[in-house]
Write a protein that holds these residues in place. Structure first.
Motif, short mmCIF file in Angstrom:
data_model
loop_
_atom_site.label_atom_id
_atom_site.label_comp_id
_atom_site.label_asym_id
_atom_site.label_seq_id
_atom_site.Cartn_x
_atom_site.Cartn_y
_atom_site.Cartn_z
N ASN A 273 45.63 119.72 60.22
CA ASN A 273 45.12 120.04 60.62
C ASN A 273 45.87 121.53 61.66
OD1 ASN A 273 46.24 117.72 62.45
ND2 ASN A 273 44.63 118.74 64.06
N ASN A 274 45.08 122.34 62.37
CA ASN A 274 45.27 122.91 63.36
C ASN A 274 44.45 123.40 64.13
OD1 ASN A 274 43.84 125.33 61.64
ND2 ASN A 274 46.23 125.45 60.75
N SER A 275 44.21 124.54 65.07
CA SER A 275 43.25 124.86 65.73
C SER A 275 42.29 126.05 65.09
CB SER A 275 44.04 126.09 66.51
OG SER A 275 45.03 127.34 65.70
N ASP A 276 42.13 126.24 63.54
CA ASP A 276 41.14 126.39 62.72
C ASP A 276 40.73 125.17 61.70
OD1 ASP A 276 41.00 129.08 64.22
OD2 ASP A 276 43.12 129.74 62.77
N ILE A 277 41.10 124.71 61.81
CA ILE A 277 40.93 123.57 60.43
C ILE A 277 41.03 122.53 61.23
CG2 ILE A 277 41.80 122.30 58.22
CD1 ILE A 277 43.72 125.15 57.63
N LYS A 278 39.76 121.57 61.45
CA LYS A 278 39.31 120.30 61.86
C LYS A 278 40.33 119.17 61.58
CE LYS A 278 35.61 119.33 63.72
NZ LYS A 278 34.65 119.40 64.07
N TYR A 279 40.30 118.74 59.78
CA TYR A 279 40.90 118.63 59.31
C TYR A 279 40.96 119.64 57.44
CZ TYR A 279 36.52 116.76 57.68
OH TYR A 279 35.08 116.10 57.87
N LEU A 280 42.33 119.15 56.69
CA LEU A 280 42.44 118.94 55.24
C LEU A 280 42.51 118.27 54.80
CD1 LEU A 280 41.76 120.88 52.79
CD2 LEU A 280 43.54 122.04 53.66
N VAL A 297 39.29 115.48 48.16
CA VAL A 297 39.98 116.99 48.59
C VAL A 297 38.64 116.75 50.01
CG1 VAL A 297 40.53 118.95 49.64
CG2 VAL A 297 41.58 118.75 47.83
N ASN A 298 38.88 116.68 51.47
CA ASN A 298 37.57 116.75 52.53
C ASN A 298 38.12 118.11 52.92
OD1 ASN A 298 36.23 113.93 51.45
ND2 ASN A 298 38.33 113.45 51.75
N ALA A 299 37.15 118.35 53.91
CA ALA A 299 37.64 119.98 54.67
C ALA A 299 36.24 119.62 55.44
CB ALA A 299 37.73 120.84 53.53
N SER A 300 36.97 120.10 57.03
CA SER A 300 36.01 120.81 58.10
C SER A 300 37.31 122.04 58.84
CB SER A 300 35.97 119.57 59.18
OG SER A 300 35.12 119.89 59.88
N ILE A 301 36.41 122.73 58.44
CA ILE A 301 37.07 124.12 58.96
C ILE A 301 36.20 125.23 59.89
CG2 ILE A 301 37.98 126.57 57.94
CD1 ILE A 301 38.92 125.09 55.60
N VAL A 302 37.01 125.77 61.29
CA VAL A 302 36.14 126.47 61.94
C VAL A 302 36.38 128.16 61.68
CG1 VAL A 302 36.15 127.44 64.04
CG2 VAL A 302 36.25 124.93 64.15
N LEU A 303 34.76 128.65 61.17
CA LEU A 303 35.17 129.92 60.54
C LEU A 303 35.13 131.24 61.69
CD1 LEU A 303 32.35 129.80 58.11
CD2 LEU A 303 35.65 129.06 57.73
N ASN A 305 33.62 132.98 62.56
CA ASN A 305 31.65 133.52 63.14
C ASN A 305 31.75 132.37 64.61
OD1 ASN A 305 31.38 131.43 61.68
ND2 ASN A 305 29.94 132.93 60.80
N GLY A 306 32.34 130.44 64.71
CA GLY A 306 32.21 130.27 65.35
C GLY A 306 31.91 128.37 64.29
N SER A 307 31.11 129.14 63.42
CA SER A 307 30.53 127.81 62.67
C SER A 307 31.36 127.40 61.78
CB SER A 307 29.56 128.32 61.69
OG SER A 307 30.22 129.43 60.63
N VAL A 308 31.51 125.61 61.59
CA VAL A 308 31.55 125.09 61.47
C VAL A 308 31.75 124.69 59.53
CG1 VAL A 308 32.99 122.77 60.85
CG2 VAL A 308 32.66 123.55 63.53
N PHE A 309 32.51 124.56 59.00
CA PHE A 309 32.36 124.97 56.97
C PHE A 309 32.91 123.56 57.11
CE2 PHE A 309 34.30 124.99 52.51
CZ PHE A 309 32.78 125.24 52.13
N SER A 310 32.23 122.41 56.29
CA SER A 310 32.46 121.55 55.72
C SER A 310 32.23 120.52 54.29
CB SER A 310 32.14 120.31 56.80
OG SER A 310 32.10 120.18 58.37
#
Length: 408
Positions: A273-280, A297-303, A305-310
């Protein structure tokens, strides 16, 4: 009862100015407690510092800013038992200690009590202190969290008592981890909820091809259990995401990425995880008692435009290799998690089980790296080409031999 609260805007600005002027700089603390079965029972990651006012021998007041920058230990931290709840205990610098206790009342758990101690006999930190001895501030905290949730609070929280101001922010904690796996369900503090704003409506544009990015930097990641390394990973990671018909490419920078994980006899987890990746999260499993593979594989990523892709996929079958060995693929390869999410890997080497002395075992190479299959292909192609040349030459020769005769 004393509760955490968000400071007024001017006070927050003053605090940030103090940091910029050289007061205690922020330092991230992280603790992953495991029980007797080596399963995670408590996970915590946070930042904090303290402002202490004390009286001098000249009857004046001095103020010092304290942050846990060095000599940090976690002695006394434990998972709790049937009689007492979990506890996080932190010691730092010279004579400073900080403790937080948790209690469980199903279906919730609570941050029960926080205490902070310091020793004014430390003349370097508290010069000319009138009182010499240990000072402790302690009180209850009213925060309840659902048992299966992880508590997150990015906002600055301030707790004041007895000439001590405690500052907390970037908090991530789960005190009663269920089944050894840190939850992905977040419970936000009230301060974070109040900062949440409704994003403006964006009309989706047609799918666009993202601007190609340079190859990601290859990083080394590891998971430790006790005093030994139980999982090793070396890889460059490039994430390809399609969200709301917009394609994005994200290169993971290993220098700004945090690593957590766990190792069990038949499963292992690597979480980035980092500032853009909530978790990978990469989850490995053992199959047929003698091989391992990437199962999930599970992922939650801040794009951007501010939206979150999970996304999540727990039925994968990649990176298959015998137990006791590692899996290696030096060439660029693609891991397809879903139609909307693919991971390109570069310089990959992974060993999630049976790591000995912190080094990789013999590697099983991927088919992309295995050049031995190219030899028969090249030889076969060469022979085929030679046969075609011979046949063409023969046909041309026969045609010329007929050209010398004329019909009478």
């Amino acid at each position: 009862m004393v509760c955490f609260r968000l400071a007024p805007v001017l006070r927050v600005k003053l605090f940030l100015v103090c940091l910029a002027l050289g007061a205690a700089q922020p330092f991230t603390l992280e603790l992953n407690l495991t029980n007797s079965e080596k399963a995670t029972c408590l996970y915590a990651k946070w930042q904090m510092n303290f402002t202490i006012q004390y009286e001098t021998t000249n009857n004046t007041n001095n103020t010092v800013n304290i942050s846990p920058l060095d000599n940090v230990t976690y002695n006394g931290s434990n998972c709790g038992d049937d009689h007492t709840g979990p506890k996080v205990a932190v010691q730092f610098r010279s004579g400073f200690s900080w403790n937080v206790n948790f209690t469980k009342e199903t279906p919730n758990y609570s941050i029960d009590r926080i205490s902070f101690s310091y020793d004014t006999k430390d003349n370097k930190t508290f010069p000319d202190a009138k009182y010499k001895g240990i000072v402790t501030v302690s009180d209850a905290v009213a925060v309840k969290i659902p048992l299966n949730d992880i508590f997150r609070c990015n906002s600055l929280l301030i707790y004041e008592k007895n000439d001590v101001v405690q500052h907390y922010w970037s908090i991530l904690v789960q005190a009663f981890v269920q089944n050894g796996t840190v939850s992905r369900e977040e419970f936000l503090c009230e301060e974070d909820k109040s900062l949440t704003t409704i994003a403006p409506t964006i009309v989706p544009s047609p799918t666009t091809t993202p601007t190609p990015k340079e190859r990601p930097e290859v990083g080394n990641y590891s998971v430790t259990q006790g005093n030994s390394t139980c999982l090793l990973a070396t890889m460059g990671l490039q994430l390809n995401i399609t969200h709301d018909k917009v394609a994005s490419v994200i290169n993971i920078n290993p220098n700004t990425t945090d690593v957590t994980g766990s190792c069990q006899p038949k499963t292992a987890e690597l979480k980035l995880n980092n500032s853009d990746i909530k978790y990978l999260e990469f989850v490995f499993a053992v199959k047929n008692e003698n091989r391992f593979y990437l199962k999930e594989v599970n992922a939650s990523i801040v794009l951007a435009n501010g939206s979150v892709f999970s996304t999540a996929n727990n039925s994968l079958s990649y990176w298959d290799a015998p137990l006791g060995s590692s899996y290696m693929c030096n060439k660029e390869d693609t891991l397809s998690v879903s139609e909307a999410f693919q991971i390109n890997t570069f310089g990959l080497r992974i060993q999630p089980f049976n790591v000995k002395e912190g080094v990789y075992s013999t590697a099983q190479e991927c088919s992309l790296d295995d050049d031995t299959i190219l030899i028969p292909i090249v030889v076969g192609a060469g022979l085929s080409g030679l046969i075609i040349v011979i046949v063409i030459a023969y046909l041309i020769g026969r045609r010329k031999s007929y050209a010398g005769y004329q019909t009478l």
